[in-house]
Enzyme design. Structure first.
Site, mmCIF file in Angstrom:
data_model
loop_
_atom_site.group_PDB
_atom_site.id
_atom_site.type_symbol
_atom_site.label_atom_id
_atom_site.label_comp_id
_atom_site.label_asym_id
_atom_site.label_seq_id
_atom_site.Cartn_x
_atom_site.Cartn_y
_atom_site.Cartn_z
ATOM 1 N N GLU A 169 0.803 -1.236 0.000
ATOM 2 C CA GLU A 169 0.000 0.000 0.000
ATOM 3 C C GLU A 169 0.829 1.277 0.000
ATOM 4 O O GLU A 169 0.744 2.089 0.941
ATOM 5 C CB GLU A 169 -0.977 -0.006 1.188
ATOM 6 N N GLU A 369 -5.337 -8.485 0.139
ATOM 7 C CA GLU A 369 -6.118 -8.098 1.324
ATOM 8 C C GLU A 369 -7.545 -7.801 0.905
ATOM 9 O O GLU A 369 -7.784 -7.225 -0.158
ATOM 10 C CB GLU A 369 -5.566 -6.839 2.000
HETATM 11 O O1 IFM Z 1 -4.739 -3.286 8.793
HETATM 12 C C1 IFM Z 1 -4.598 -2.738 7.536
HETATM 13 C C2 IFM Z 1 -3.384 -3.301 6.825
HETATM 14 O O2 IFM Z 1 -2.221 -3.133 7.553
HETATM 15 C C3 IFM Z 1 -3.200 -2.617 5.496
HETATM 16 N N1 IFM Z 1 -4.421 -2.651 4.726
HETATM 17 C C4 IFM Z 1 -5.639 -2.253 5.370
HETATM 18 C C5 IFM Z 1 -5.800 -3.013 6.669
HETATM 19 C C6 IFM Z 1 -7.128 -2.639 7.332
HETATM 20 O O3 IFM Z 1 -7.217 -1.276 7.549
#
Ligand code: IFM
Length: 470
Positions: A169, A369
């Protein structure tokens, strides 16, 4: 089911669970680890809600064997975790800390013994504080420190790890760490800092991919941007324009350089208007960033619905939720939200995947994710009945299956998260896990959603949400 037949996923599809080091490990002083920017940030009064820190978190660094058993008990065939850079190079450079290196080696072996593919992220936000003291990601030299760290990991684990992710990210790192001051290192309204950091993170990605190839390690490598499909809040030209503009800021700024070797011209010009020259981008950098990768990780949480906001700085737009707008571009009904207020829009995931396939040459994609905040805790019988998360998983996997049917080359899905953990600025208040963690006792309890996900992994097919946990 579609037309009465189960929604099967391709053979060998990876069903994974995701975590990151600082969010679960705790044991921040163990085995020579030194502070990361998140230790500093979370220990600065007022930064993290409730004064929470990652000092203990889920104590996974010590309980990792038990957690590997837990992962295996869910029958998944992949586990995404990140390596803590400050455990490998506590000061960001030599000397190497062998104890940290050995820890992840044991973890990798234990996963493989149970038939679970390690999906390894090199950078999930825990920059060694010593490097921040020298300018952090704003300092171009940090790229080379990252490459040394990455090389060490490729040498140590490249014989066993087949799925590598460089940076998690990058957009969030700049947005929350430099523009909003909500994440480490905590700068605010620093657009120049943000875009400089974006560039150095992308450069770090490209340089690490080069080193990965040079290392001769097997397997593949990619990065994991969080991407959000964009939609205008109305049919007005102004809303449509900012929808494309914000897409340039959030999505194209990262995909274009990696897949096309260019920054998107429109967003480049917007940055120039705000910060002046982008002279930290040197000749040859874009060629370095534009390395062939083996797969793309996508973190998907929601869409962005955009409304023009001409006076707003630095960007003349706002993200709105469907309930706030009277006419929505193509939307008629409201959209439900998670307990964190995140709109739940599974179909936008299909749109996103088809778009990435069409625009960026159909890279193999892993959803690295996807998850939701729901608070359910164990009831009197010990069971965690989180039906809303079951529904969330079902609907997103149906959207994924839709994308597969449209020819998107999907190789895996990692649910965020294996277990409840330290949710950055929000501390322990928001629970994303398929496994509940009692932060007093550190007891783990598999939620209904965890057992439901296990059924899906076992069947390699979508199980109706109504079928519930096993
Ligand atoms: O917890 C975070 C993760 O570290 C990165 N992506 C989003 C998740 C939820 O907010």
């Amino acid at each position: 089911m579609t037309g009465g037949s189960p929604m099967k996923f391709p053979e060998g599809f990876l069903w994974g669970l995701a975590t990151s080091a600082y969010q679960i490990e705790g044991a921040v002083d163990a085995d020579g680890r030194r502070p990361s920017i998140w230790d500093t940030y979370s220990h600065t009064p007022g930064k993290v809600d409730n004064g929470d820190t990652g000092d203990v978190a889920c104590d996974h660094y010590r309980r990792w064997r038990e957690d590997v058993d837990l992962i295996a008990s869910l029958g998944v065939n992949a586990y995404r975790f990140s390596i803590a850079w400050p455990r490998i190079y506590p000061t960001g450079r030599e000397p190497l800390e062998r104890r940290g290196l050995d820890h992840y080696s044991r973890l990798i072996d234990a996963l493989l013994e149970r038939g679970v593919e390690p999906v390894v992220t090199l950078y999930h936000w825990d920059l060694p504080q010593a490097l921040e003291d020298e300018g952090g990601w704003r300092n171009r030299d940090t790229v080379e420190r990252f490459v040394e760290y990455a090389q060490t990991c490729f040498d140590a684990y490249g014989d066993r790890v087949r799925w590598w992710l460089t940076i998690n990210e990058p957009w969030i790192i700049g947005l929350l760490g430099y523009l909003h001051g909500l994440h480490a290192p905590g700068y605010k309204n620093d657009v120049l800092g943000e875009v400089t950091v974006f560039h150095h993170l992308l450069l770090a990605h490209g340089r690490a991919v080069q080193e990965f190839r040079a290392s001769g390690a097997g397997g593949g490598i990619g990065f994991a941007p969080n991407l959000s499909p964009h939609y205008p809040a109305s049919d007005s030209d102004a809303d449509r324009e900012v929808t494309w503009a914000s897409d340039g800021y959030v999505n194209r700024w990262f995909l274009d350089p990696v897949y096309r070797g260019t920054y998107p011209q429109d967003q480049w010009e917007r940055y120039e208007q705000v910060v002046g020259s982008l002279d930290f981008v040197r000749d040859g950098d874009l060629a370095t960033i534009h390395q062939p990768t083996d797969f793309l990780g996508i973190n998907y949480y929601s869409f962005r619905m955009m409304q023009a906001a001409p006076g707003d700085r630095p960007w003349p737009w706002r993200v709105v939720v469907p309930e706030d707008v009277e006419t929505t571009g193509g939307f008629t009904g409201g959209v439900a939200s998670t307990e964190a207020g995140t709109p739940i829009v599974p179909w936008a995931l299909t749109d996103l995947l088809v778009r990435v396939r069409n625009d960026y040459g159909a890279p193999p994609i892993m959803i690295t994710e996807n998850g939701a905040v729901y608070e359910e805790a164990p009831g009197p019988d010990g069971r965690v009945r989180d039906e809303r998360r079951v529904r969330f998983i079902h609907d997103h996997l149906a959207a994924l299956h839709d994308a597969l049917e449209q020819g998107v080359p999907l190789v895996g899905y990692c649910h965020w998260s294996l277990m409840d953990n330290f949710e950055w600025k929000l501390g322990y208040a928001q629970r994303f896990g398929l496994v509940h963690v009692d932060y007093e006792t550190l007891a783990r309890t598999v939620k209904d959603s965890g057992r439901y996900y296990a059924r899906i992994a076992a069947a390699n097919a979508l199980v109706p949400a109504e079928a519930g946990p096993a």
